[in-house]
Write a protein that holds these residues in place. Structure first.
Motif, PDB file in Angstrom:
ATOM      1  N   SER A   1       4.953  -1.626  14.356  1.00 37.05           N
ATOM      2  CA  SER A   1       6.384  -1.581  14.077  1.00 37.05           C
ATOM      3  C   SER A   1       6.884  -0.144  14.195  1.00 37.05           C
ATOM      4  O   SER A   1       6.162   0.815  13.922  1.00 37.05           O
ATOM      5  N   THR A   2       8.135  -0.008  14.586  1.00 38.74           N
ATOM      6  CA  THR A   2       8.744   1.327  14.663  1.00 38.74           C
ATOM      7  C   THR A   2       9.586   1.625  13.418  1.00 38.74           C
ATOM      8  O   THR A   2      10.208   2.674  13.343  1.00 38.74           O
ATOM      9  N   ALA A   3       9.573   0.694  12.459  1.00 43.15           N
ATOM     10  CA  ALA A   3      10.362   0.890  11.229  1.00 43.15           C
ATOM     11  C   ALA A   3       9.811   2.072  10.435  1.00 43.15           C
ATOM     12  O   ALA A   3       8.599   2.261  10.339  1.00 43.15           O
ATOM     13  N   GLU A   4      10.717   2.853   9.921  1.00 39.03           N
ATOM     14  CA  GLU A   4      10.335   4.027   9.137  1.00 39.03           C
ATOM     15  C   GLU A   4       9.773   3.598   7.777  1.00 39.03           C
ATOM     16  O   GLU A   4      10.292   2.671   7.155  1.00 39.03           O
ATOM     17  N   PRO A   5       8.727   4.268   7.306  1.00 34.59           N
ATOM     18  CA  PRO A   5       8.196   3.972   5.971  1.00 34.59           C
ATOM     19  C   PRO A   5       9.260   4.228   4.901  1.00 34.59           C
ATOM     20  O   PRO A   5      10.177   5.030   5.093  1.00 34.59           O
TER      21      PRO A   5
ATOM     22  N   THR B   1       0.838  -1.199   0.000  1.00 36.41           N
ATOM     23  CA  THR B   1       0.000   0.000   0.000  1.00 36.41           C
ATOM     24  C   THR B   1       0.875   1.253   0.000  1.00 36.41           C
ATOM     25  O   THR B   1       2.028   1.216   0.424  1.00 36.41           O
ATOM     26  N   ALA B   2       0.299   2.331  -0.458  1.00 43.14           N
ATOM     27  CA  ALA B   2       1.039   3.596  -0.517  1.00 43.14           C
ATOM     28  C   ALA B   2       0.261   4.666   0.235  1.00 43.14           C
ATOM     29  O   ALA B   2      -0.946   4.584   0.395  1.00 43.14           O
ATOM     30  N   ALA B   3       0.998   5.656   0.715  1.00 39.28           N
ATOM     31  CA  ALA B   3       0.392   6.791   1.410  1.00 39.28           C
ATOM     32  C   ALA B   3       1.118   8.065   1.021  1.00 39.28           C
ATOM     33  O   ALA B   3       2.261   8.037   0.563  1.00 39.28           O
ATOM     34  N   THR B   4       0.460   9.167   1.234  1.00 37.44           N
ATOM     35  CA  THR B   4       1.029  10.470   0.890  1.00 37.44           C
ATOM     36  C   THR B   4       2.074  10.927   1.901  1.00 37.44           C
ATOM     37  O   THR B   4       3.044  11.590   1.540  1.00 37.44           O
ATOM     38  N   THR B   5       1.864  10.567   3.170  1.00 39.80           N
ATOM     39  CA  THR B   5       2.785  10.996   4.226  1.00 39.80           C
ATOM     40  C   THR B   5       3.284   9.787   5.014  1.00 39.80           C
ATOM     41  O   THR B   5       2.618   8.749   5.048  1.00 39.80           O
ATOM     42  N   PRO B   6       4.426   9.927   5.689  1.00 37.39           N
ATOM     43  CA  PRO B   6       4.916   8.823   6.520  1.00 37.39           C
ATOM     44  C   PRO B   6       3.932   8.473   7.643  1.00 37.39           C
ATOM     45  O   PRO B   6       3.781   7.303   8.001  1.00 37.39           O
ATOM     46  N   GLU B   7       3.247   9.475   8.172  1.00 41.44           N
ATOM     47  CA  GLU B   7       2.321   9.241   9.285  1.00 41.44           C
ATOM     48  C   GLU B   7       1.101   8.430   8.846  1.00 41.44           C
ATOM     49  O   GLU B   7       0.527   7.680   9.631  1.00 41.44           O
ATOM     50  N   ALA B   8       0.698   8.562   7.600  1.00 37.87           N
ATOM     51  CA  ALA B   8      -0.481   7.859   7.090  1.00 37.87           C
ATOM     52  C   ALA B   8      -0.161   6.452   6.587  1.00 37.87           C
ATOM     53  O   ALA B   8      -1.057   5.689   6.268  1.00 37.87           O
ATOM     54  N   THR B   9       1.117   6.115   6.547  1.00 35.52           N
ATOM     55  CA  THR B   9       1.537   4.812   6.038  1.00 35.52           C
ATOM     56  C   THR B   9       1.183   3.709   7.032  1.00 35.52           C
ATOM     57  O   THR B   9       1.336   3.872   8.241  1.00 35.52           O
ATOM     58  N   TYR B  10       0.716   2.577   6.484  1.00 38.43           N
ATOM     59  CA  TYR B  10       0.407   1.416   7.311  1.00 38.43           C
ATOM     60  C   TYR B  10       1.669   0.968   8.042  1.00 38.43           C
ATOM     61  O   TYR B  10       2.753   0.930   7.460  1.00 38.43           O
ATOM     62  N   LYS B  11       1.535   0.642   9.303  1.00 40.60           N
ATOM     63  CA  LYS B  11       2.659   0.122  10.092  1.00 40.60           C
ATOM     64  C   LYS B  11       2.379  -1.344  10.377  1.00 40.60           C
ATOM     65  O   LYS B  11       1.279  -1.707  10.802  1.00 40.60           O
ATOM     66  N   SER B  12       3.381  -2.194  10.113  1.00 41.35           N
ATOM     67  CA  SER B  12       3.173  -3.621  10.358  1.00 41.35           C
ATOM     68  C   SER B  12       2.934  -3.858  11.848  1.00 41.35           C
ATOM     69  O   SER B  12       3.369  -3.084  12.702  1.00 41.35           O
ATOM     70  N   LYS B  13       2.217  -4.908  12.125  1.00 39.83           N
ATOM     71  CA  LYS B  13       1.842  -5.245  13.500  1.00 39.83           C
ATOM     72  C   LYS B  13       2.534  -6.534  13.922  1.00 39.83           C
ATOM     73  O   LYS B  13       2.780  -7.417  13.108  1.00 39.83           O
ATOM     74  N   GLN B  14       2.835  -6.603  15.204  1.00 45.20           N
ATOM     75  CA  GLN B  14       3.425  -7.813  15.792  1.00 45.20           C
ATOM     76  C   GLN B  14       2.614  -8.183  17.023  1.00 45.20           C
ATOM     77  O   GLN B  14       2.231  -7.318  17.805  1.00 45.20           O
ATOM     78  N   VAL B  15       2.389  -9.475  17.202  1.00 50.45           N
ATOM     79  CA  VAL B  15       1.620  -9.969  18.339  1.00 50.45           C
ATOM     80  C   VAL B  15       2.576 -10.266  19.488  1.00 50.45           C
ATOM     81  O   VAL B  15       3.634 -10.874  19.290  1.00 50.45           O
ATOM     82  N   LEU B  16       2.198  -9.841  20.677  1.00 56.18           N
ATOM     83  CA  LEU B  16       2.974 -10.139  21.887  1.00 56.18           C
ATOM     84  C   LEU B  16       2.243 -11.237  22.666  1.00 56.18           C
ATOM     85  O   LEU B  16       1.052 -11.110  22.943  1.00 56.18           O
ATOM     86  N   PHE B  17       2.975 -12.294  23.004  1.00 59.51           N
ATOM     87  CA  PHE B  17       2.404 -13.402  23.765  1.00 59.51           C
ATOM     88  C   PHE B  17       2.837 -13.314  25.213  1.00 59.51           C
ATOM     89  O   PHE B  17       3.886 -12.764  25.529  1.00 59.51           O
ATOM     90  N   GLN B  18       2.026 -13.910  26.069  1.00 62.39           N
ATOM     91  CA  GLN B  18       2.349 -13.954  27.489  1.00 62.39           C
ATOM     92  C   GLN B  18       1.901 -15.308  28.040  1.00 62.39           C
ATOM     93  O   GLN B  18       0.793 -15.761  27.763  1.00 62.39           O
ATOM     94  N   ALA B  19       2.769 -15.938  28.803  1.00 60.19           N
ATOM     95  CA  ALA B  19       2.396 -17.173  29.504  1.00 60.19           C
ATOM     96  C   ALA B  19       1.676 -16.777  30.786  1.00 60.19           C
ATOM     97  O   ALA B  19       2.085 -15.852  31.483  1.00 60.19           O
ATOM     98  N   VAL B  20       0.595 -17.472  31.065  1.00 61.00           N
ATOM     99  CA  VAL B  20      -0.206 -17.155  32.243  1.00 61.00           C
ATOM    100  C   VAL B  20      -0.028 -18.268  33.260  1.00 61.00           C
ATOM    101  O   VAL B  20      -0.435 -19.402  33.025  1.00 61.00           O
TER     102      VAL B  20
END
Length: 139
Positions: free
Chosen positions: A74-78, A34-53
């Motif tokens: 993600s904190t990676a820059e577009p 996907t593309a966006a006009t600004t870095p702020e509007a760009t999709y950021k990949s998501k990561q799942v955090l697991f926790q043992a209970v």
């Protein structure tokens, strides 16, 4: 016998967690180009955090359920790409694309899929053991 039910609980919670992980990877792959006009509007990949209970009633740690503790962006820059003819290009001719590695996402998907399959196998084996135990009790 209750340990077998705890194994079911652990496997079921792991199945749920891996399902969330698979859905997140699918979302990342769907938005990889996907593309966006600004870095702020760009999709950021998501990561799942697991926790043992830890189960307070289970001091031996026979079954430790898994849960999703969160989904983080993600904190990676577009990645700016010079495409002056793109409809979303900014005044300088750039569009911004998410920093998503399709190869890494595919590896993540395969890992989640294998974990899901392994937990299905654990549940099937536990069910089989439970059934055999009940059959022995009937004889």
């Amino acid at each position: 016998m209750s340990d077998l039910f705890r194994v079911f609980n652990t496997s079921a919670s792991a199945l749920t967690a891996q399902s969330v992980r698979l859905n997140t990877v699918a979302s990342n792959l769907a938005n990889a180009s996907t593309a966006a006009t600004t870095p702020e509007a760009t999709y950021k990949s998501k990561q799942v955090l697991f926790q043992a209970v830890m189960d307070q009633e289970d001091p031996n740690g026979v079954a430790i359920p898994v849960r999703v503790s969160g989904i983080v962006d993600s904190t990676a820059e577009p990645i700016p790409t010079y495409e002056p003819n793109h409809p979303l290009a900014n005044d300088d001719g750039y569009v911004f694309r998410p920093a998503i590695s399709v190869v890494e996402e595919m590896a993540n998907m395969m890992s989640a899929s294998r974990s899901y399959e392994a937990n299905i196998e654990v549940m099937n084996t536990s069910r089989e053991l439970l059934t055999r135990t009940l059959q022995v009790g009937q004889n």
